[in-house]
Design a protein around this motif. Structure first.
Motif, short mmCIF file in Angstrom:
data_model
loop_
_atom_site.label_atom_id
_atom_site.label_comp_id
_atom_site.label_asym_id
_atom_site.label_seq_id
_atom_site.Cartn_x
_atom_site.Cartn_y
_atom_site.Cartn_z
N GLN A 140 0.82 -1.20 0.00
CA GLN A 140 0.00 0.00 0.00
C GLN A 140 0.86 1.26 0.00
OE1 GLN A 140 -3.47 0.05 -0.33
NE2 GLN A 140 -2.85 2.14 -0.84
N GLU A 141 1.97 1.20 0.72
CA GLU A 141 2.90 2.34 0.72
C GLU A 141 3.45 2.56 -0.68
OE1 GLU A 141 7.09 3.72 2.86
OE2 GLU A 141 5.94 2.02 3.65
N SER A 142 3.80 1.46 -1.37
CA SER A 142 4.30 1.56 -2.73
C SER A 142 3.23 2.12 -3.67
CB SER A 142 4.76 0.18 -3.21
OG SER A 142 5.28 0.24 -4.52
N ALA A 143 1.99 1.65 -3.50
CA ALA A 143 0.88 2.14 -4.33
C ALA A 143 0.63 3.62 -4.07
CB ALA A 143 -0.37 1.32 -4.04
N ASP A 144 0.78 4.03 -2.82
CA ASP A 144 0.58 5.45 -2.50
C ASP A 144 1.63 6.33 -3.18
OD1 ASP A 144 -1.60 4.76 -0.95
OD2 ASP A 144 -0.53 4.86 0.96
N ARG A 145 2.88 5.85 -3.22
CA ARG A 145 3.93 6.61 -3.92
C ARG A 145 3.60 6.73 -5.40
NH1 ARG A 145 7.45 3.69 -0.43
NH2 ARG A 145 7.87 2.16 -2.07
N LEU A 146 3.07 5.66 -5.96
CA LEU A 146 2.66 5.70 -7.36
C LEU A 146 1.53 6.71 -7.56
CD1 LEU A 146 2.81 4.63 -10.24
CD2 LEU A 146 1.36 2.72 -9.54
N GLY A 147 0.61 6.76 -6.61
CA GLY A 147 -0.48 7.72 -6.70
C GLY A 147 0.01 9.16 -6.67
N ALA A 149 2.98 10.16 -7.74
CA ALA A 149 3.61 10.40 -9.05
C ALA A 149 2.56 10.62 -10.13
CB ALA A 149 4.51 9.23 -9.42
N LEU A 150 1.41 9.97 -9.97
CA LEU A 150 0.33 10.12 -10.94
C LEU A 150 -0.18 11.55 -11.00
CD1 LEU A 150 -1.34 8.42 -12.92
CD2 LEU A 150 -2.91 7.90 -11.05
N GLY A 151 -0.05 12.29 -9.92
CA GLY A 151 -0.50 13.67 -9.89
C GLY A 151 0.50 14.66 -10.44
N GLU A 152 1.68 14.19 -10.84
CA GLU A 152 2.72 15.09 -11.36
C GLU A 152 2.59 15.21 -12.88
OE1 GLU A 152 6.38 13.45 -9.98
OE2 GLU A 152 5.90 13.79 -7.85
N ASP A 153 3.13 16.29 -13.40
CA ASP A 153 3.01 16.56 -14.84
C ASP A 153 3.88 15.64 -15.69
OD1 ASP A 153 1.18 18.58 -14.39
OD2 ASP A 153 2.72 20.16 -14.31
N ASP A 154 5.08 15.32 -15.21
CA ASP A 154 6.04 14.55 -16.00
C ASP A 154 5.71 13.06 -15.90
OD1 ASP A 154 8.14 13.44 -17.34
OD2 ASP A 154 9.70 14.50 -16.24
N VAL A 155 5.27 12.48 -17.01
CA VAL A 155 4.84 11.08 -17.00
C VAL A 155 6.00 10.13 -16.73
CG1 VAL A 155 5.16 10.71 -19.49
CG2 VAL A 155 3.40 9.43 -18.27
N THR A 156 7.23 10.57 -17.00
CA THR A 156 8.38 9.69 -16.73
C THR A 156 8.53 9.39 -15.25
OG1 THR A 156 9.95 11.52 -16.63
CG2 THR A 156 9.59 10.53 -18.78
N ASN A 157 7.98 10.24 -14.39
CA ASN A 157 8.05 10.01 -12.95
C ASN A 157 7.23 8.80 -12.52
OD1 ASN A 157 9.71 12.22 -12.65
ND2 ASN A 157 8.05 13.61 -12.08
N LEU A 158 6.37 8.30 -13.41
CA LEU A 158 5.58 7.11 -13.09
C LEU A 158 6.40 5.83 -13.17
CD1 LEU A 158 2.28 7.83 -15.07
CD2 LEU A 158 2.60 7.95 -12.60
N LEU A 159 7.47 5.83 -13.94
CA LEU A 159 8.17 4.58 -14.23
C LEU A 159 8.83 3.94 -13.00
CD1 LEU A 159 9.63 5.55 -17.70
CD2 LEU A 159 7.69 4.05 -17.22
#
Length: 203
Positions: A140-147, A149-159
């Motif tokens: 869940q902590e990992s999923a929250d970090r992904l969430g 990153a999902l709110g940031e403009d740079d899509v590369t931050n999702l990787l």
């Protein structure tokens, strides 16, 4: 290498040089001075990349660093730093470090270009993975970090967080984990291919 006291070594070297100029230098004294000179060079070689990195971290551009390093261009300044910097990935020569760093950058550019072209796909996958139910606390902590990153403009931050969440999706969300894994495998191939192409062009 343990740090030496430069002023003491330099004093001994100067005295040996003066003795040699005066014609009275014994062989053992000259040999000791040569050993001290090598130790000084080694110490200076360790300090230079540390100071360059500190200057860069403080905002100095490569163009500004070039005169201080005695080179003519920002490219030459960066190349000097890469040649001197200790390798974290096993390269044994300065040229190998330069090639490895440029290969890494070529890979980063290739992945970033691909991610921006496929931003919608990546965002949908990230949204699904970040909302996966029944994860353990670490997942869940990992999923929250992904969430986040999902709110940031740079899509590369999702990787990076996408790659990190993959292991937490198994076995309850195996199909989703496989889709995330395909993204990671594809970006790894892009990095390798870009680095290989850059090496091929430089030969």
């Amino acid at each position: 290498m343990a740090e030496v006291e430069p002023s003491l070594l330099l004093q001994g070297v100067r005295e040996a040089v003066q003795a040699a100029r005066d014609g009275g230098a014994a062989a053992d004294r000259s040999l000791a001075a040569l050993s001290a000179l090598r130790a000084l060079r080694d110490q200076l070689g360790e300090w230079e990349p540390e100071l360059i990195a500190a200057a860069r971290a403080a905002g100095a551009s490569w163009a500004v660093l070039a005169p201080a390093l005695g080179v003519a261009s920002r490219q030459a300044a960066e190349r000097r730093y890469l040649r001197l910097r200790p390798s974290a990935t096993g390269e044994t020569t300065g040229e190998a470090r330069v090639d490895a760093e440029r290969g890494r950058r070529a890979g980063d550019r290739a992945v970033a270009d691909w991610a921006r072209r496929n931003a919608a796909v990546l965002r949908r996958l990230a949204a699904e993975a970040s909302a996966a139910p029944d994860l353990d606390p670490a997942g869940q902590e990992s999923a929250d970090r992904l969430g986040v990153a999902l709110g940031e403009d740079d899509v590369t931050n999702l990787l990076p967080p996408l790659a990190d969440v993959r292991v937490h999706l198994e076995p309850r969300h195996a199909a989703l984990a496989d889709r995330v894994g395909e993204i990671s495998e594809h970006t790894n191939r892009l990095r390798q291919d870009a680095a290989g192409q850059r090496r091929g062009r430089s030969r």
